[in-house]
Design a protein around this motif. Structure first.
Motif, short mmCIF file in Angstrom:
data_model
loop_
_atom_site.label_atom_id
_atom_site.label_comp_id
_atom_site.label_asym_id
_atom_site.label_seq_id
_atom_site.Cartn_x
_atom_site.Cartn_y
_atom_site.Cartn_z
N GLY A 13 0.82 -1.21 0.00
CA GLY A 13 0.00 0.00 0.00
C GLY A 13 0.86 1.25 0.00
O GLY A 13 2.06 1.20 -0.26
N GLY A 14 0.23 2.39 0.31
CA GLY A 14 0.96 3.66 0.23
C GLY A 14 1.51 3.84 -1.17
O GLY A 14 0.81 3.59 -2.15
N ALA A 15 2.78 4.21 -1.25
CA ALA A 15 3.40 4.44 -2.57
C ALA A 15 4.06 3.19 -3.14
O ALA A 15 4.62 3.23 -4.24
CB ALA A 15 4.42 5.56 -2.46
N THR A 16 4.00 2.06 -2.41
CA THR A 16 4.71 0.85 -2.91
C THR A 16 4.15 0.39 -4.25
O THR A 16 4.88 -0.11 -5.10
CB THR A 16 4.61 -0.32 -1.91
N PHE A 17 2.85 0.56 -4.44
CA PHE A 17 2.21 0.07 -5.66
C PHE A 17 2.72 0.84 -6.88
O PHE A 17 3.20 0.26 -7.85
CB PHE A 17 0.69 0.25 -5.51
N ASP A 18 2.63 2.15 -6.80
CA ASP A 18 3.07 3.04 -7.89
C ASP A 18 4.57 2.85 -8.16
O ASP A 18 5.00 2.66 -9.30
CB ASP A 18 2.76 4.48 -7.48
N ALA A 19 5.38 2.90 -7.10
CA ALA A 19 6.84 2.81 -7.26
C ALA A 19 7.28 1.47 -7.85
O ALA A 19 8.20 1.42 -8.67
CB ALA A 19 7.54 3.05 -5.92
N SER A 20 6.62 0.39 -7.44
CA SER A 20 6.96 -0.95 -7.97
C SER A 20 6.80 -0.98 -9.48
O SER A 20 7.68 -1.45 -10.21
CB SER A 20 6.07 -2.03 -7.35
N THR A 58 3.33 -14.01 10.93
CA THR A 58 3.19 -12.57 11.18
C THR A 58 2.09 -11.97 10.31
O THR A 58 2.00 -12.29 9.13
CB THR A 58 4.53 -11.85 10.87
N LYS A 59 1.29 -11.09 10.91
CA LYS A 59 0.24 -10.42 10.13
C LYS A 59 0.87 -9.38 9.20
O LYS A 59 1.81 -8.68 9.59
CB LYS A 59 -0.76 -9.73 11.07
N LEU A 60 0.31 -9.30 8.01
CA LEU A 60 0.77 -8.31 7.04
C LEU A 60 -0.24 -7.17 6.97
O LEU A 60 -1.45 -7.41 6.96
CB LEU A 60 0.94 -8.95 5.65
N GLN A 61 0.27 -5.95 6.89
CA GLN A 61 -0.58 -4.76 6.94
C GLN A 61 -0.32 -3.89 5.71
O GLN A 61 0.79 -3.86 5.18
CB GLN A 61 -0.29 -3.98 8.22
N MET A 62 -1.37 -3.18 5.28
CA MET A 62 -1.22 -2.23 4.16
C MET A 62 -1.85 -0.90 4.51
O MET A 62 -2.67 -0.81 5.43
CB MET A 62 -1.86 -2.79 2.89
N LEU A 63 -1.48 0.15 3.75
CA LEU A 63 -2.08 1.48 3.90
C LEU A 63 -2.97 1.73 2.68
O LEU A 63 -2.53 1.55 1.54
CB LEU A 63 -1.00 2.55 3.99
N PHE A 64 -4.19 2.19 2.91
CA PHE A 64 -5.22 2.31 1.88
C PHE A 64 -5.86 3.69 2.01
O PHE A 64 -6.36 4.04 3.08
CB PHE A 64 -6.24 1.19 2.15
N ARG A 65 -5.88 4.49 0.91
CA ARG A 65 -6.37 5.87 0.99
C ARG A 65 -7.88 5.99 0.76
O ARG A 65 -8.34 6.78 -0.06
CB ARG A 65 -5.66 6.75 -0.03
N GLY A 66 -8.67 5.18 1.45
CA GLY A 66 -10.12 5.29 1.33
C GLY A 66 -10.58 5.21 -0.11
O GLY A 66 -10.19 4.31 -0.85
N PHE A 84 -7.52 5.46 5.53
CA PHE A 84 -7.62 6.85 5.97
C PHE A 84 -8.14 7.73 4.85
O PHE A 84 -8.20 7.32 3.68
CB PHE A 84 -6.27 7.37 6.47
N ASP A 85 -8.53 8.95 5.19
CA ASP A 85 -8.95 9.95 4.22
C ASP A 85 -8.24 11.25 4.57
O ASP A 85 -8.12 11.60 5.75
CB ASP A 85 -10.47 10.15 4.28
N CYS A 86 -7.81 12.01 3.55
CA CYS A 86 -7.00 13.21 3.84
C CYS A 86 -7.79 14.31 4.54
O CYS A 86 -7.21 15.19 5.16
CB CYS A 86 -6.34 13.74 2.57
#
Length: 470
Positions: free
Chosen positions: A52-59, A81-89, A121-123
């Motif tokens: 998530g976050g910018a990892t998708f675009d940068a990859s 281990t649990k894996l977590q991502m960041l998601f911009r709503g 989250f939402d900005c």
């Protein structure tokens, strides 16, 4: 003195996502991650943020990697281990609002490919923009962590935060995160905030901050003492500066206290030893700029995140107006106020920053407004905590129609149309989501992927009759 109840603090490790996003523009490759996965899996982290976050675009854009394949590889390696991502709503991982069917499908595929916890989250902290993603994650039986973007201002009282916490609880979240992207939360304010939140909700509370302003580790200490359940940290070679406090430092801080993490420093030291050459090489090649490793107290003075500061500098350099830097910094809080005092985080930070540059260079406020400023004032990003400056609204959009509903209510379903547009490139279900978020970058990647299989030049790969949106 009464004995404090034993409450080990949980650690959410950011080295595979936010840490390298903050310090080296998200350039860590999957190949660099794989050898250390088995060791990281033994630590006993609450979770590892890795997607998530910018990892998708940068990859896709810079590393020529399929982000979905990265997720599957990480899932295969992290057995315990649990894996977590960041998601911009409603923005997912892109820069516009997407239709509900795209948001739902992205959540479904993220969880199917291995994500356990989705931080949403939402900005603007407009909870309407989180609704679809939260409901989809609940439906897919994922853990839903709703993140509130932390900021300062008249409207952001303790009552505001506790009211938001209650609403997040009612939405069906499984945990609450305070997302302090600019390092604005100082230690004693953290005590007040966490205590108030603990009274307002039974949800576990995760605190996320950045070291930009230099107070983050002290803020974590006070937050944990006040009842915070989880803190976000980064392995030391990719910690501090615009990243998070160091994992090993926080583990040592709480050792022998009621908050003892129980994590093994010897094992953490081995993991740090693995990442150190990657950090040293990034310094040597210039990928890691020493400037982002220090403390910038101006963050607290102007409430401007570290990434936004460097963005302002480059914008002014292009205009040969670097001498206007402090004028722009002083303009930022005013523009933010005019636009309803939103938190400054992607994309609101870029919108406010660019408009501030325009105001200063033009010599007249809002003589020229960006398309994004207009979109904010028309309600296309959602609702801000305070009303817009009516004079600015009149000057920028006049009597144009303003939307007051949830912005995505006006976006018709788009998944079928996207499927048709990119059908020739499809090799896996997830490809349509890659295309939905970054159409041009995705097609370039699909051409590259095809070329790797057939060993032809990406520029001469058969384009058939694909659609290439602008």
């Amino acid at each position: 003195m009464a004995e404090i109840e034993k409450k080990p603090i949980k650690i959410m490790e950011t080295v595979l996502r936010d840490a390298h996003q903050s310090l080296i523009a998200t350039r860590m490759t999957t190949e660099q991650m794989v050898p250390i996965i088995s060791k990281m899996d033994q630590v006993g982290y609450h979770a590892v943020e890795c997607w998530g976050g910018a990892t998708f675009d940068a990859s896709l854009r810079f590393l020529k990697e399929d982000p979905w394949q990265r997720l599957r590889i990480l899932r295969d390696g992290f057995k315990n281990t649990k894996l977590q991502m960041l998601f911009r709503g409603q923005n997912i991982l892109g820069y516009r609002h997407y239709a509900d069917d795209v948001v739902e499908y992205f959540v479904q595929k993220s969880i199917a490919n291995g994500i356990d916890i989705i931080r949403i989250f939402d900005c603007f902290n407009d909870l309407r923009n989180l609704k679809t993603a939260v409901n989809a994650a609940v439906k897919e039986k994922g853990e839903v962590q709703v993140a509130l973007s932390y900021t300062l201002g008249d409207a952001y009282t303790l009552d505001y935060w506790t009211d938001m916490a209650k609403k997040v609880t009612d939405m069906g979240a499984t945990s609450l995160c305070i997302k302090d992207m600019a390092g604005l939360l100082v230690p004693y304010q953290a005590t007040e905030l966490i205590q108030a939140l603990k009274e307002a909700t039974d949800l576990p509370i995760d605190l996320h901050t950045h070291y930009t302003s230099g107070v983050a580790a002290m803020t974590y200490l006070k937050a944990v003492e006040a009842g915070c359940d989880i803190i976000d940290t980064a392995m030391s070679p990719f910690s501090m500066g615009t990243s998070q406090p160091a994992t090993e430092v926080m583990v040592e801080t709480f050792k022998g206290t009621p908050y003892d993490t129980g994590l093994d420093q010897n094992l953490l030291a081995e993991i740090a030893d693995y990442f150190r050459p990657i950090q040293e090489n990034a310094l040597k090649t210039g990928l890691l700029n020493p400037k982002v490793m220090g403390v910038n107290i101006k963050t607290l003075l102007y409430q401007v995140p570290g990434g936004m500061l460097s963005n302002l500098v480059s914008q002014l350099k292009e205009q040969n107006a670097e001498d206007k830097y402090y004028d722009v910094l002083m303009e930022v809080p005013q523009v933010r106020k005019d636009l309803g005092e939103p938190p400054l985080v992607t994309p609101s930070s870029q919108i406010v920053g660019t408009q501030s540059v325009f105001n200063v260079l033009m010599g007249e406020r809002y003589r020229m407004a960006t398309a994004e400023t207009k979109a904010v004032l028309k309600g296309e990003y959602g609702q801000t905590v305070k009303p817009f400056n009516p004079e600015v609204v009149q000057k920028v959009i006049g009597d144009e129609e303003v939307i007051t509903c949830r912005p995505a209510d006006l976006i018709p379903p788009e998944l079928d149309k996207l499927e048709q547009e990119m059908a020739q490139w499809k090799e896996q279900d997830e490809d349509v989501l890659t295309y939905a978020l970054f159409p041009q970058v995705a097609v370039e990647f699909f051409k590259y992927r095809q070329a790797q299989k057939t060993k032809v030049d990406p520029d001469t790969a058969d384009e058939k009759n694909g659609v290439y949106p602008v």
